[in-house]
Design an enzyme around this catalytic site. Structure first.
Site, short mmCIF file in Angstrom:
data_model
loop_
_atom_site.label_atom_id
_atom_site.label_comp_id
_atom_site.label_asym_id
_atom_site.label_seq_id
_atom_site.Cartn_x
_atom_site.Cartn_y
_atom_site.Cartn_z
N GLY A 140 32.50 16.98 49.18
CA GLY A 140 33.33 15.37 49.89
C GLY A 140 33.63 13.97 50.01
O GLY A 140 34.08 13.46 49.59
N ASP A 189 40.84 9.08 44.65
CA ASP A 189 39.47 9.53 44.49
C ASP A 189 39.84 9.00 42.38
O ASP A 189 38.30 7.79 42.45
CB ASP A 189 39.14 11.11 45.00
CG ASP A 189 39.28 11.73 46.58
OD1 ASP A 189 39.58 10.54 46.84
OD2 ASP A 189 39.71 12.79 46.20
C1 GLA Z 1 41.63 14.74 49.53
C2 GLA Z 1 42.26 13.75 47.98
C3 GLA Z 1 42.70 12.63 48.45
C4 GLA Z 1 43.18 12.33 50.45
C5 GLA Z 1 41.91 12.87 50.89
C6 GLA Z 1 42.12 12.32 52.27
O1 GLA Z 1 39.99 13.57 48.86
O2 GLA Z 1 41.42 14.05 46.88
O3 GLA Z 1 43.59 12.11 47.76
O4 GLA Z 1 44.18 13.09 50.20
O5 GLA Z 1 41.94 13.94 50.42
O6 GLA Z 1 42.15 11.56 52.50
#
Ligand code: GLA
Length: 395
Positions: A140, A189
């Site tokens: 995560g 991200d």
């Molecule tokens: C994942 C996705 C991001 C975002 C997050 C939730 O990490 O890759 O783009 O949507 O979940 O905030």
């Protein structure tokens, strides 16, 4: 210093320096291909302080880049085949840059996707390369975005052609993930991995792609990341369904995205939605305004308010958006018991992965002890400072 604590041993171990990772990658390249690599790129993972499931709704996010990074090193192969090796897998990926298809090994799909979406595909020769890194996989904290952005940076060095902007680079990496890994992620991200800033979190407006640095340099404050070390399989199906629900709700409201509305407006149309959809919308619109408020609070060193907003965010993700899980709730609850903790919340897509906690530096040890005592799983801890985004590796 950045430290890792594990349950078995309350010892601290430094996260590898970039230089050590580069040395490790050079060794792996030599062992695999029998020569020296010539160019490379590195890119970090991230932790999102607040602004969850808002990026694909064109809202705000407040992530920071981590000192946990991926490094890609390599060199032209001089023939019609590209070969790539990851330190985490014995299988060598073989492909031709002119004929790409997703397949196995699965980690190579991220790099193939980046090759396919590079801004100057015709300039890419076949190459040999290796990938090493310190970003925990599936934890995560965006290991996949860090692989994509490190790969893009490697290709910029290999071809001598850089992307026109950070935004172009991030969008290409996002497209790689959509097309080659089947994950319809937002832009957060990849964008923070490209343009992270040492000493600052970054408020990103995902509608305009405008950014604002939010300093986080106060030595009395720490950011503690706790990996639950669980990953529920739900992410694969629930993430796309949350995204689709948000898009549909926007359609019903006659707007382009949930960014274009607010809580009173949505409440006045409550009868148009079933309870679940209404709660999904409520999370998104309240989270967007919480994120802007949190960035302002951090600017003013108002950690109390920032922490409260983190907790509100967690509760909203748990109750309205329903993307938390018992393990993440347990970690947050444990952290909040500790004096000197301002706030704690799940971070990232949810259903496992990490929590992020803002606390007094002097209370890090007691927070870790409390979490170790209360959490039924085996957590891993990282204390991280906001770190730089992607960089070319000079060899
Ligand atoms: C994942 C996705 C991001 C975002 C997050 C939730 O990490 O890759 O783009 O949507 O979940 O905030």
């Amino acid at each position: 210093m950045t430290v890792v604590f594990r349950k078995t041993k309350m010892a601290t171990a430094p996260i590898p320096d970039l230089k050590d990772l580069i040395d490790q990658a050079k060794e792996l390249f030599k062992e695999t291909f029998g020569e020296e690599p010539q160019v490379g790129g590195s890119a970090p993972g991230r932790v999102n302080l607040i602004g969850e499931h808002t990026d694909y709704n064109m809202g705000f996010v407040l992530p920071m880049a981590l000192p946990l990074v991926t490094v890609v090193l390599g060199k032209k192969s001089g023939n019609g085949v590209s070969r790539m090796r990851s330190e985490k897998d014995d299988d060598i990926a073989e492909f031709n840059v002119k004929q790409l298809t997703p397949g196995s090994p699965s980690w190579a799909n991220y790099v193939k996707g980046v090759v396919a979406n590079f801004h100057a595909p015709d300039l890419i020769p076949n190459f040999n390369a290796v990938v090493v890194g310190s970003v925990p996989l599936g934890g995560g904290v965006s290991s996949s975005a860090s692989v994509e952005v490190a790969m893009y940076t490697f290709l910029e060095e290999l071809t001598g052609s850089t992307a026109g902007s950070d935004e172009e680079k991030a969008l290409a990496c996002q497209a790689a993930e959509h097309q080659y890994a089947g994950m319809p992620c937002g832009i957060m991200d990849q964008f923070i991995s490209v343009m992270g800033e040492e000493g600052s979190a970054v408020l990103i407006d995902c509608k305009t792609m405008e950014t604002r640095k939010v300093e986080l340099k106060d030595p009395s404050i720490a950011v503690l990341i706790t990996n639950s070390n669980v990953k529920h399989q739900l992410t694969g199906s629930e993430y796309p369904s949350r995204r689709a629900a948000c898009l549909n709700a926007a359609k019903v409201l006659g707007i382009e995205s949930l960014r274009e509305t607010n809580l009173p407006a949505v409440e006045s149309k409550r009868s148009e939605f079933d309870d679940v959809t209404f709660r999904r919308i409520r999370h998104v619109v309240t989270e967007i305004s919480r994120t802007v408020e949190a960035a302002d609070a951090l600017d003013k060193a108002n950690y109390q308010l920032f922490g409260k907003l983190m907790v509100d965010s967690h509760n909203s993700l748990r109750d309205d958006f329903e993307v938390s899980c018992p393990e993440l709730d347990q970690l947050v609850e444990a952290a909040l018991k500790v004096d000197g903790v301002y706030g704690s919340r799940m971070t990232g897509g949810g259903f496992g992965g990490c929590t992020v906690t803002l606390l007094k530096q002097e209370c890090v040890k007691s927070a870790i002890e409390e979490i170790l005592k209360s959490y039924t799983g085996t957590p891993t801890f990282y204390v991280c400072k906001p770190s730089p985004g992607a960089l070319p590796v000079k060899l």
